[in-house]
Scaffold this motif. Sequence first.
Motif, mmCIF file in Angstrom:
data_model
loop_
_atom_site.group_PDB
_atom_site.id
_atom_site.type_symbol
_atom_site.label_atom_id
_atom_site.label_comp_id
_atom_site.label_asym_id
_atom_site.label_seq_id
_atom_site.Cartn_x
_atom_site.Cartn_y
_atom_site.Cartn_z
ATOM 1 N N ARG A 1 13.601 38.254 9.093
ATOM 2 C CA ARG A 1 13.493 39.327 8.098
ATOM 3 C C ARG A 1 14.769 40.161 8.110
ATOM 4 N NH1 ARG A 1 7.195 40.400 9.508
ATOM 5 N NH2 ARG A 1 6.331 38.900 8.017
ATOM 6 N N ARG A 2 15.220 40.513 6.924
ATOM 7 C CA ARG A 2 16.541 41.145 6.792
ATOM 8 C C ARG A 2 16.632 42.477 7.533
ATOM 9 N NH1 ARG A 2 16.191 38.916 1.394
ATOM 10 N NH2 ARG A 2 17.733 37.244 1.182
ATOM 11 N N ASP A 3 15.568 43.248 7.546
ATOM 12 C CA ASP A 3 15.610 44.574 8.163
ATOM 13 C C ASP A 3 14.735 44.632 9.411
ATOM 14 O OD1 ASP A 3 17.303 45.781 6.140
ATOM 15 O OD2 ASP A 3 15.588 45.625 4.790
ATOM 16 N N ARG B 1 10.748 44.616 7.331
ATOM 17 C CA ARG B 1 11.300 45.160 8.567
ATOM 18 C C ARG B 1 10.344 45.069 9.756
ATOM 19 N NH1 ARG B 1 11.360 51.709 8.625
ATOM 20 N NH2 ARG B 1 9.310 52.112 7.707
ATOM 21 N N GLU C 1 12.469 39.332 3.049
ATOM 22 C CA GLU C 1 12.422 40.784 2.993
ATOM 23 C C GLU C 1 11.442 41.310 4.036
ATOM 24 O OE1 GLU C 1 14.469 42.585 1.222
ATOM 25 O OE2 GLU C 1 15.334 40.749 0.398
ATOM 26 N N GLU D 1 16.266 33.934 4.996
ATOM 27 C CA GLU D 1 16.162 35.374 5.174
ATOM 28 C C GLU D 1 15.081 35.911 4.238
ATOM 29 O OE1 GLU D 1 19.967 37.214 4.635
ATOM 30 O OE2 GLU D 1 20.987 35.874 6.048
#
Length: 520
Positions: A220-222, A249, A247, A245
Motif C-alpha cells: 500500500r502506497r501510504d 495506509r 491505495e 501498489e
Amino acid sequence: MTPETRYARSGEVWIAYQVIGQGPIDLVLVPGFVSNIEVQWEDEGFSRLLRRLSAFTRLITFDKRGTGLSDRVDAHHLPGLETRMDDVRAVMDAAGSGRAVLLGASEGAPMSLLFAATYPSRVRALVLYGGYSHFHSWVLSPAALEEFIRRAEQHWGSGASVTGFAPDKGKDERFRAWWARHERQGASPGAVVALARMNAAIDVRPLLGSIRVPTLVVHRRDDARVRLAAGRHLADGIPGARLVELEGRDHPIWTGDVDAVVDEIEAFLTGVRPATVHDRVLASLVVARLVDPGRAAARLGDRQWSDRLERLQAAAREAIGRFHGKPIGATADALRAHFDGPARAVRCAVALREAARAVGAQLACGVHTGEIELARDTVAGLSLHVAERIAEAAGADEVLVSGIVTDLVAGSGLHFAERGTRRMEGLETPLRLLAVVDEQHLEPAARAVHTAELATLSEREREVLGLVADGLSNAAIAARLRLSEHTVKRHVANILLKLDLPTRAAAAALLARQAPRGGL
C-alpha cells in the motif's frame, strides 16, 4: 464456523495450524508480528480475507512459536528466523503439502524469502504483502524501536498499538476492542518485546537475487508501518518480481480494501482476474447526522461525550440489525445504512433518533429510496447522495423522507407531514420532502397521482415490476424467472418507457400507489 485447530511438531515445540478450503493450490499464510488463528475469525475483515483466499486455494494458516495457540517459549530467548522458518516446513508436512505458495505478510515476508531460498523445491511462488528485507531501513529506526518497546511494556493488551498499524480502521471502536483482545491472545508483553528485538535484526537483502520462483509484491502506497520503498526494493531485487501498489495506509493485510489485495493474488495464482461485481438494486437509505456535536462535547466534556457516543453507536448497530439493514460506514458525526424495505428504513431512523435522545444527543435523519450500485462491500450512487442531502435539510430530532418513500410505505401505519420541495443536484425535478410525525390521528399526506396506468404493461412486465419493487436486482430477477439478465434489462427498459418514468424507484413507487394492497 471456525475450522479445526491442529498441531504440528517442530523440534520440541508444537505449532498450531488450520486448513481451510479445497482449492487446487496450497497457499501458506505466513503471519506477521503476532497472531491467533482462532481469535482472527472474530474480525470481519480477517474472516473475509481467509474465506476469499480459501475460495481458490487450500489455505494453511498457523501461529508462529511463542505466539497465539502455539507453544509459548522463553520470552527472553525467542528463536531466530531460521528456526521459525523450520516451523513453516513442519506445518506443511503435517498438512500434507509438498509444494505451496507462500503468502508472507509483513514480518512473514522475510521468513518466506528465507524459506524459498532454502527449500526452493517446496515453493511454487511467493506473494509478499507489506514486506521488507531490512527492518531498520524501512520499518523503525533504532530510536523508534526503543520507543515502541517502551510503549508495549506499558500498554500491550489495551489495543493502544492499533494507531501505529491501522490508523484508519483503528477509528472503529469495535475494531479497537478486537485488536486489544488480539494483542492479549497473540503474545505476552515479554514475548512482544523479544519479537520486536528479533525483527530488528532481520536483514535478508543478500537473499533477494537468489530467489528463483515467480514473485508478486503487494504494497500500500501510504503504509503506516512499512514504507513503500521496502516493497519497491523487494521487487527490484528479486528477479522477475512484479510490484503492485495499492491505495491505503492501514498495514495489516486484513484491513483496508481486502478485496483489492486478494484480487491481485488470485490473478497472479490463477491467471484470471476476478470480475468486480457491480449490481444495481433498489434500496432504502438512511443517513443520520449528529446535530451540533461540538456544542454537546463542550457542554459535557470530552470523556462524558465520548462515553455517550459509544452508547449511541452500540444502539445504532443493534437498531440497524433489528431492522435487517446493512451499515454503509460511519464517520465521526454520521451513520449510514441501507435496507431492503422503506418502512424498515423509516422505523430504523426513528429508533436511531430515540437512541440519540436517550443519551442526550440529537440526530437529523434523511431517508430516501432509489437505485444503488453494490460493488464488493461498498455502496455508491446518486441515491446515497440524495439521502445525505435530505439529512442535511432535516432539523434536530427530525426524520425527513423523500416523496418516493411515502409512496412506497402506504398502509404501513407511518404518518407524515409535508415539508415542501427541494432541488437536489442530479435530479431533474424538485424532490418532495415530508417529516415523520408521531400523532396517529393525522392523515397521511396526499400523494401525487401519475397518469400512467399499469394496464399498459404486459403480464411479464408486470411480474418483473413486482420483483423490482421487492428490491431484487436484475440478476436476482433473472434467476427467479429463469430468464437471461439481458432479457430482464430489456423488460425494465420497456417498463420505464411505457410508464414514462425515469428510474426503477419511480416505477416501484407508482406500483405502490396504484396497487398498494391487491398486488398486480
